[in-house]
Design an enzyme around this catalytic site. Structure first.
Site: not given
Length: 281
Positions: A30-31, A35-37, A61, A147, A150, A184
């Site tokens: 979702m932009g 760093e996690g993405h 959502q 990830g 979630d 993050m």
């Protein structure tokens, strides 16, 4: 790196790569990237030839309209980060492109959606399933990476893929944390300096709970984590629950034959943060 806003343009490019027997990896976002993405993209690159990343803030959502309106967005910065990490294709559609008409589909995830996030955010996982299934139909990936922060969402998506026979392999990626341990999240950008200091205690208390689990019962540990976090300025617990990692149903005791995970949602000011920790014996 190619950027597409239209479904037909994206599908044409993906189709050309599939014709060349290229494996397609997909990371939906979702932009407001961090760093996690990027860690998800790096995992996808190890298992696929062409990486597609979607940037789309999905309205269906969000059970809180205010949360949707305040969700951070910075497309120019996102594009720089995606190019630097070696993304091949960016799909950044409009809401009208994804939902040309209202999506009235209803998904049934059984007991998986009746606890934790599902209990506190009614309709959330149906919206997740709507957008992820729509994106899968558009991108037709071979693998997709999500990830583990979630964790419940990951379980929901795996069930959706199984129930609806999507030919895509779902991969989970470890949580990436800030130097002080905070998981993050794009929502971290909305924390002020004092809230940000308090937010770091979420992971610190979860980490301490692993040692506490050696001599506290499941219920006692849930109460200890809740009480500990509620004593910290700016923090208000929504839930902390220790569950079976596979079924997501509450664990009654440590002796139960299942892998256990503690999932948490905490309000830091008006910003809702989630995290989790795995317990092993």
């Amino acid at each position: 790196m190619q950027k597409h806003n239209k479904i037909d343009k994206l599908k044409a490019e993906v189709r050309s790569h599939k014709t060349d027997n290229k494996k397609i990896g997909f990371v939906p976002t979702m932009g407001a990237l961090h760093e996690g993405h990027l860690s998800l993209i790096n995992i996808a690159k190890k298992h696929a030839d062409i990486i597609v990343v979607s940037v789309f803030v999905n309205p269906t959502q969000f059970n809180d309209p205010g949360d949707y309106e305040k969700y951070p967005q910075n497309m120019s910065k996102d594009m720089e980060m995606l190019k630097e990490v070696g993304t091949d294709i960016v799909f950044a559609p409009s809401e009208e492109e994804i939902y040309p008409e209202k999506d009235n589909r209803k998904f049934d995830f059984g007991a998986l959606e009746k606890v934790m996030e599902g209990k506190h955010r009614p309709g959330h996982f149906n919206g997740v399933a709507q957008v992820v299934s729509r994106l899968f139909d558009i991108v037709e990936p071979d693998i997709a990476v999500f990830g583990e922060k979630d964790f419940q969402q990951l379980a929901i998506i795996r069930k959706m893929v199984k129930d609806h026979n999507y030919p895509v392999k779902i991969m989970g990626a470890p949580i990436i944390r800030e130097n002080d341990g905070l998981a993050m999240s794009s929502r971290n950008q909305r924390l002020n300096s004092e809230q940000r200091k308090s937010a770091a205690f979420i992971n610190q208390i979860l980490a301490a709970s692993k040692n506490k689990s050696q001599h506290l019962s499941v219920k006692q540990l849930e109460e200890w984590v809740t009480d500990s976090l509620n004593k910290i300025a700016h923090l208000e617990m929504e839930y902390f629950q220790i569950v079976d990692q596979e079924t997501l149903q509450p664990a009654n005791n440590w002796q139960e034959n299942c892998d256990k995970i503690g999932c948490i949602a905490v309000y830091c000011g008006k910003v809702r943060l989630i995290d989790n920790i795995k317990y092993s014996f």
